[in-house]
Design an enzyme around this catalytic site. Structure first.
Site, PDB file in Angstrom:
ATOM      1  N   ASN A 140       0.832  -1.195   0.000  1.00 35.73           N
ATOM      2  CA  ASN A 140       0.000   0.000   0.000  1.00 35.73           C
ATOM      3  C   ASN A 140       0.872   1.252   0.000  1.00 35.73           C
ATOM      4  OD1 ASN A 140      -2.348   1.503   0.118  1.00 35.73           O
ATOM      5  ND2 ASN A 140      -3.183   0.401   1.886  1.00 35.73           N
ATOM      6  N   PHE A 141       0.252   2.400  -0.123  1.00 35.80           N
ATOM      7  CA  PHE A 141       0.924   3.703  -0.038  1.00 35.80           C
ATOM      8  C   PHE A 141       2.040   3.863  -1.070  1.00 35.80           C
ATOM      9  CE2 PHE A 141      -1.717   4.788   3.363  1.00 35.80           C
ATOM     10  CZ  PHE A 141      -1.792   3.730   4.253  1.00 35.80           C
ATOM     11  N   LEU A 142       1.869   3.229  -2.234  1.00 36.79           N
ATOM     12  CA  LEU A 142       2.800   3.459  -3.363  1.00 36.79           C
ATOM     13  C   LEU A 142       2.601   4.900  -3.823  1.00 36.79           C
ATOM     14  CD1 LEU A 142       4.693   2.738  -5.735  1.00 36.79           C
ATOM     15  CD2 LEU A 142       2.668   1.819  -6.909  1.00 36.79           C
ATOM     16  N   THR A 176      -4.718  -3.303  -3.734  1.00 34.26           N
ATOM     17  CA  THR A 176      -5.852  -2.770  -4.485  1.00 34.26           C
ATOM     18  C   THR A 176      -5.386  -1.524  -5.216  1.00 34.26           C
ATOM     19  OG1 THR A 176      -6.501  -1.409  -2.608  1.00 34.26           O
ATOM     20  CG2 THR A 176      -7.601  -3.539  -2.822  1.00 34.26           C
ATOM     21  N   LEU A 392      -6.758  -0.673   3.479  1.00 31.92           N
ATOM     22  CA  LEU A 392      -6.891   0.748   3.856  1.00 31.92           C
ATOM     23  C   LEU A 392      -6.525   1.662   2.682  1.00 31.92           C
ATOM     24  CD1 LEU A 392      -5.170   0.316   7.294  1.00 31.92           C
ATOM     25  CD2 LEU A 392      -7.638   0.310   6.791  1.00 31.92           C
TER      26      LEU A 392
HETATM   27  C1  LIG Z   1       5.686 -11.355  -2.915  1.00 35.90           C
HETATM   28  C2  LIG Z   1       5.528  -9.837  -2.554  1.00 35.90           C
HETATM   29  C3  LIG Z   1       5.082  -8.930  -3.738  1.00 35.90           C
HETATM   30  C4  LIG Z   1       4.941  -7.419  -3.309  1.00 35.90           C
HETATM   31  C5  LIG Z   1       4.565  -6.529  -4.498  1.00 35.90           C
HETATM   32  C6  LIG Z   1       3.099  -6.807  -4.946  1.00 35.90           C
HETATM   33  C7  LIG Z   1       2.679  -5.828  -6.048  1.00 35.90           C
HETATM   34  C8  LIG Z   1       2.412  -4.415  -5.502  1.00 35.90           C
HETATM   35  C9  LIG Z   1       2.040  -3.448  -6.613  1.00 35.90           C
HETATM   36  C10 LIG Z   1       1.811  -2.029  -6.086  1.00 35.90           C
HETATM   37  C11 LIG Z   1       0.502  -1.908  -5.364  1.00 35.90           C
HETATM   38  C12 LIG Z   1       0.273  -0.479  -4.845  1.00 35.90           C
HETATM   39  C13 LIG Z   1      -1.043  -0.409  -4.098  1.00 35.90           C
HETATM   40  C14 LIG Z   1      -1.326   0.967  -3.543  1.00 35.90           C
HETATM   41  O1  LIG Z   1      -0.435   1.674  -3.120  1.00 35.90           O
HETATM   42  C15 LIG Z   1      -2.780   1.496  -3.597  1.00 35.90           C
HETATM   43  S1  LIG Z   1      -3.110   2.156  -5.282  1.00 35.90           S
HETATM   44  C16 LIG Z   1      -2.524   3.814  -5.069  1.00 35.90           C
HETATM   45  C17 LIG Z   1      -1.270   4.054  -5.886  1.00 35.90           C
HETATM   46  N1  LIG Z   1      -0.780   5.408  -5.661  1.00 35.90           N
HETATM   47  C18 LIG Z   1      -1.315   6.480  -6.271  1.00 35.90           C
HETATM   48  O2  LIG Z   1      -2.212   6.393  -7.087  1.00 35.90           O
HETATM   49  C19 LIG Z   1      -0.737   7.820  -5.832  1.00 35.90           C
HETATM   50  C20 LIG Z   1      -0.637   8.806  -6.979  1.00 35.90           C
HETATM   51  N2  LIG Z   1       0.076   8.235  -8.102  1.00 35.90           N
HETATM   52  C21 LIG Z   1       1.435   8.006  -8.042  1.00 35.90           C
HETATM   53  O3  LIG Z   1       2.103   8.240  -7.050  1.00 35.90           O
HETATM   54  C22 LIG Z   1       2.067   7.385  -9.272  1.00 35.90           C
HETATM   55  O4  LIG Z   1       1.225   7.622 -10.387  1.00 35.90           O
HETATM   56  C23 LIG Z   1       2.289   5.849  -9.129  1.00 35.90           C
HETATM   57  C24 LIG Z   1       3.371   5.632  -8.075  1.00 35.90           C
HETATM   58  C25 LIG Z   1       1.000   5.157  -8.732  1.00 35.90           C
HETATM   59  C26 LIG Z   1       2.782   5.294 -10.478  1.00 35.90           C
HETATM   60  O5  LIG Z   1       3.944   6.002 -10.852  1.00 35.90           O
HETATM   61  P1  LIG Z   1       3.998   6.722 -12.304  1.00 35.90           P
HETATM   62  O6  LIG Z   1       5.134   7.695 -12.287  1.00 35.90           O
HETATM   63  O7  LIG Z   1       2.638   7.197 -12.645  1.00 35.90           O
HETATM   64  O8  LIG Z   1       4.311   5.488 -13.337  1.00 35.90           O
HETATM   65  P2  LIG Z   1       5.761   4.875 -13.624  1.00 35.90           P
HETATM   66  O9  LIG Z   1       6.656   5.007 -12.465  1.00 35.90           O
HETATM   67  O10 LIG Z   1       6.255   5.461 -14.916  1.00 35.90           O
HETATM   68  O11 LIG Z   1       5.429   3.304 -13.828  1.00 35.90           O
HETATM   69  C27 LIG Z   1       4.413   2.907 -14.757  1.00 35.90           C
HETATM   70  C28 LIG Z   1       4.107   1.478 -14.413  1.00 35.90           C
HETATM   71  O12 LIG Z   1       3.518   1.452 -13.088  1.00 35.90           O
HETATM   72  C29 LIG Z   1       2.245   0.793 -13.175  1.00 35.90           C
HETATM   73  N3  LIG Z   1       1.333   1.363 -12.184  1.00 35.90           N
HETATM   74  C30 LIG Z   1       0.734   2.571 -12.209  1.00 35.90           C
HETATM   75  N4  LIG Z   1      -0.046   2.741 -11.134  1.00 35.90           N
HETATM   76  C31 LIG Z   1       0.063   1.596 -10.389  1.00 35.90           C
HETATM   77  C32 LIG Z   1      -0.516   1.143  -9.161  1.00 35.90           C
HETATM   78  N5  LIG Z   1      -1.389   1.905  -8.470  1.00 35.90           N
HETATM   79  N6  LIG Z   1      -0.191  -0.100  -8.705  1.00 35.90           N
HETATM   80  C33 LIG Z   1       0.648  -0.874  -9.398  1.00 35.90           C
HETATM   81  N7  LIG Z   1       1.239  -0.522 -10.574  1.00 35.90           N
HETATM   82  C34 LIG Z   1       0.940   0.707 -11.057  1.00 35.90           C
HETATM   83  C35 LIG Z   1       1.760   1.072 -14.593  1.00 35.90           C
HETATM   84  O13 LIG Z   1       0.774   0.129 -14.934  1.00 35.90           O
HETATM   85  C36 LIG Z   1       3.077   0.890 -15.370  1.00 35.90           C
HETATM   86  O14 LIG Z   1       3.387  -0.485 -15.486  1.00 35.90           O
HETATM   87  P3  LIG Z   1       3.057  -1.224 -16.897  1.00 35.90           P
HETATM   88  O15 LIG Z   1       3.927  -0.595 -17.945  1.00 35.90           O
HETATM   89  O16 LIG Z   1       3.332  -2.682 -16.641  1.00 35.90           O
HETATM   90  O17 LIG Z   1       1.535  -0.978 -17.119  1.00 35.90           O
HETATM   91  C1  LIG Z   2      -7.855   1.395  -0.785  1.00 32.92           C
HETATM   92  N1  LIG Z   2      -6.546   2.089  -0.752  1.00 32.92           N
HETATM   93  C2  LIG Z   2      -5.479   1.306  -1.406  1.00 32.92           C
HETATM   94  C3  LIG Z   2      -6.580   3.499  -1.159  1.00 32.92           C
HETATM   95  C4  LIG Z   2      -6.909   3.693  -2.609  1.00 32.92           C
HETATM   96  N2  LIG Z   2      -6.002   3.666  -3.599  1.00 32.92           N
HETATM   97  N3  LIG Z   2      -6.650   3.917  -4.793  1.00 32.92           N
HETATM   98  C5  LIG Z   2      -7.991   4.106  -4.548  1.00 32.92           C
HETATM   99  C6  LIG Z   2      -9.086   4.370  -5.370  1.00 32.92           C
HETATM  100  C7  LIG Z   2     -10.352   4.505  -4.796  1.00 32.92           C
HETATM  101  C8  LIG Z   2     -10.519   4.328  -3.400  1.00 32.92           C
HETATM  102  C9  LIG Z   2     -11.842   4.423  -2.775  1.00 32.92           C
HETATM  103  C10 LIG Z   2     -12.306   3.363  -2.000  1.00 32.92           C
HETATM  104  C11 LIG Z   2     -13.542   3.444  -1.380  1.00 32.92           C
HETATM  105  C12 LIG Z   2     -14.316   4.607  -1.557  1.00 32.92           C
HETATM  106  F1  LIG Z   2     -15.528   4.691  -0.997  1.00 32.92           F
HETATM  107  C13 LIG Z   2     -13.850   5.706  -2.329  1.00 32.92           C
HETATM  108  C14 LIG Z   2     -12.606   5.592  -2.947  1.00 32.92           C
HETATM  109  O1  LIG Z   2     -12.069   6.574  -3.734  1.00 32.92           O
HETATM  110  C15 LIG Z   2     -12.960   7.669  -4.044  1.00 32.92           C
HETATM  111  C16 LIG Z   2     -12.197   8.557  -5.017  1.00 32.92           C
HETATM  112  N4  LIG Z   2     -11.162   9.243  -4.254  1.00 32.92           N
HETATM  113  C17 LIG Z   2      -9.869   8.991  -4.399  1.00 32.92           C
HETATM  114  C18 LIG Z   2      -9.228   9.890  -3.546  1.00 32.92           C
HETATM  115  N5  LIG Z   2     -10.168  10.631  -2.916  1.00 32.92           N
HETATM  116  C19 LIG Z   2     -11.377  10.199  -3.347  1.00 32.92           C
HETATM  117  C20 LIG Z   2      -9.444   4.073  -2.578  1.00 32.92           C
HETATM  118  C21 LIG Z   2      -8.184   3.961  -3.162  1.00 32.92           C
END
Ligand SMILES: CCCCCCCCCCCCCC(=O)CSCCNC(=O)CCNC(=O)[C@H](O)C(C)(C)COP(=O)(O)OP(=O)(O)OC[C@H]1O[C@@H](n2cnc3c(N)ncnc32)[C@H](O)[C@@H]1OP(=O)(O)O
Ligand SMILES: CN(C)Cc1n[nH]c2ccc(-c3ccc(F)cc3OCCn3ccnc3)cc12
Length: 392
Positions: A140-142, A176, A392
């Site tokens: 989480n918290f990527l 997620t 979360l």
């Molecule tokens: C056995 C243990 C295993 C442990 C590990 C398990 C796995 C855990 C996985 C992690 C679970 C985290 C869960 C979690 O935290 C909850 S989801 C919330 C993720 N965070 C955010 O959305 C915050 C705002 N965004 C950012 O900080 C950046 O946009 C991030 C960092 C999201 C991507 O940075 P960026 O500068 O925008 O992108 P690039 O660096 O250029 O990289 C592009 C590549 O990243 C793939 N990408 C994009 N968003 C993703 C996401 N949410 N999960 C996984 N992958 C994601 C994308 O598909 C592409 O790959 P592809 O080319 O294959 O498509």
């Molecule tokens: C789960 N946890 C990993 C955080 C997380 N990551 N990515 C997300 C995308 C949707 C939701 C989510 C889950 C339940 C919910 F009722 C509303 C939500 O998002 C509303 C849209 N939003 C985004 C930010 N502020 C408002 C959480 C997450």
């Protein structure tokens, strides 16, 4: 290369889109564990101007750095009007469950300024998939700073947390995301129940319904001043054994669910101010605990509104109804959330939530939350109502 839509994810042991429907692929781990001596001992390479750091969130200043990075660069809604604003006490709760590893709280700093520019975390969890209890990391918290996006930093962060999880002899993960990646085990809708409709409309979270006035809308969402269920009270430490029994029984009906023990229940469900609230129903006659409900506190920053800076949101966590109708139990949850001055109560359509969402006046959200397992195949995926896990 051509046709590779997900260059990173198509290299990972996760369900691939091309494999959907392939009945020959067995359910369970995709790759076998490797010998610990074979796990890469040193961290992955970062671009030369950056360095790895382990974030000790017990240190006030480090926790503040993590808080500030997430407050300014974490998840926004699709219209970039809101951004999650996890509090410091929430982060300490979320990242220090029983058995946590400090080494799984991973940061990236700019070498010169020492500024924290990226973050990713894992916490250990026992997750049951059908009849198998699997040790996993919940990731989480990527987060990558807005100024460093689209530089392929995320795959490096993901590979590094994977490496550190492997070093602890754990080979699966659960996570997620609001984005579609290879390959969701289920896709959930989220729903919102207005508690403070005037503020939600003022900040643009909701819109006034057609043929609706503000006063009519306020009346529509009005709730009683106190819960209806006799014996409804806050959970206390002495309730942990009974709540654990109730929760384990309840979660056994779902295909994917956490395998909580008393230590886990004490950490995740004992009330903590501004972090998690939990209530139960103790029967008046035999003092048995028959029902339970809980929600966590996750505010969102309101981006660009003169009058308000924060949206106070409660998120449905784990709810169990064995005697009280779930509808009545969740209405009591709404009532106490309103008493605690939450603006909105959010819920996913997981577990049995679909049975109360519409009737309790939840409206559908504008996006979806996808659930993933790493290195574990579930054939054909599952329905949200077969999922008993809230991350979360
Ligand atoms: C056995 C243990 C295993 C442990 C590990 C398990 C796995 C855990 C996985 C992690 C679970 C985290 C869960 C979690 O935290 C909850 S989801 C919330 C993720 N965070 C955010 O959305 C915050 C705002 N965004 C950012 O900080 C950046 O946009 C991030 C960092 C999201 C991507 O940075 P960026 O500068 O925008 O992108 P690039 O660096 O250029 O990289 C592009 C590549 O990243 C793939 N990408 C994009 N968003 C993703 C996401 N949410 N999960 C996984 N992958 C994601 C994308 O598909 C592409 O790959 P592809 O080319 O294959 O498509
Ligand atoms: C789960 N946890 C990993 C955080 C997380 N990551 N990515 C997300 C995308 C949707 C939701 C989510 C889950 C339940 C919910 F009722 C509303 C939500 O998002 C509303 C849209 N939003 C985004 C930010 N502020 C408002 C959480 C997450």
């Amino acid at each position: 290369s051509i046709g590779k839509k997900h260059k990173f994810w198509e290299s990972q042991p996760v369900g691939q889109f091309k494999d959907i429907g392939d009945a020959s692929l067995a359910e369970g781990p995709i790759e076998p564990p490797t010998l610990l001596s074979e796990v890469k001992q040193e961290p992955y390479n970062l671009p030369s101007q950056y360095e790895w750091t382990t974030c000790d969130i017990d240190l006030e200043e480090t926790c503040t750095e993590v808080y500030n990075l997430l407050t300014n660069n974490y998840v926004e809604d699709d219209e970039n009007m809101f951004r999650f604003n996890y509090s410091k006490e929430f982060l300490r709760w979320a990242l220090r469950p029983p058995g946590y590893y400090r080494s799984w709280h991973i940061g990236v700093r700019a070498k010169g300024s020492k500024k924290l520019v990226a973050f990713i975390t894992g916490v250990p969890a026992r997750i049951r998939v059908r009849d198998e209890v699997v040790k996993m990391a919940e990731v989480n918290f990527l987060c990558v700073h807005k100024k460093l996006r689209s530089k392929r930093l995320a795959p490096v962060l993901i590979k590094e947390v994977t490496r550190r999880v492997h070093l602890e002899n754990i080979w699966q993960a659960a996570y997620t995301a609001g984005v579609v990646l290879p390959t969701p085990i289920t896709t959930c809708q989220y729903w919102h129940r207005s508690l403070n409709p005037k503020k939600l409309i003022d900040v643009g979270f909701s819109r006034l319904g057609a043929r609706m006035t503000m006063s009519r809308t306020i009346k529509l969402y009005k709730l009683p001043d106190s819960p209806a269920t006799p014996g409804f009270r806050k959970m206390e430490l002495r309730d942990v054994p009974a709540v654990t029994r109730l929760l384990r029984d309840y979660l056994s009906q779902f295909i994917v669910a956490p395998d909580f023990d008393e230590n886990d229940v004490e950490h995740w469900l004992l009330p903590a101010e501004n972090v998690v609230d939990s209530f139960l129903v103790e029967s008046q006659e035999n003092h048995e605990i028959t029902d339970f409900c809980s929600f966590y506190t996750l505010p969102s920053s309101i981006l660009g509104n003169q009058n308000y800076s924060t949206l106070k949101a409660a998120y449905s966590f784990y709810n169990i109804a064995t005697k009280t109708p779930l509808l009545q139990l969740m209405n009591d949850a709404l009532i106490v959330a309103k008493q605690k001055d939450f603006d909105v109560f959010n819920a996913l359509d997981v577990m049995q939530n679909q049975s109360f969402l519409k009737e309790l006046k939840f409206g559908p959200g504008d996006g979806q939350l996808h659930y993933y397992l790493y290195n574990y195949r579930i054939r054909n995926g599952i329905a949200p109502s077969e999922l008993g896990l809230v991350l979360l």
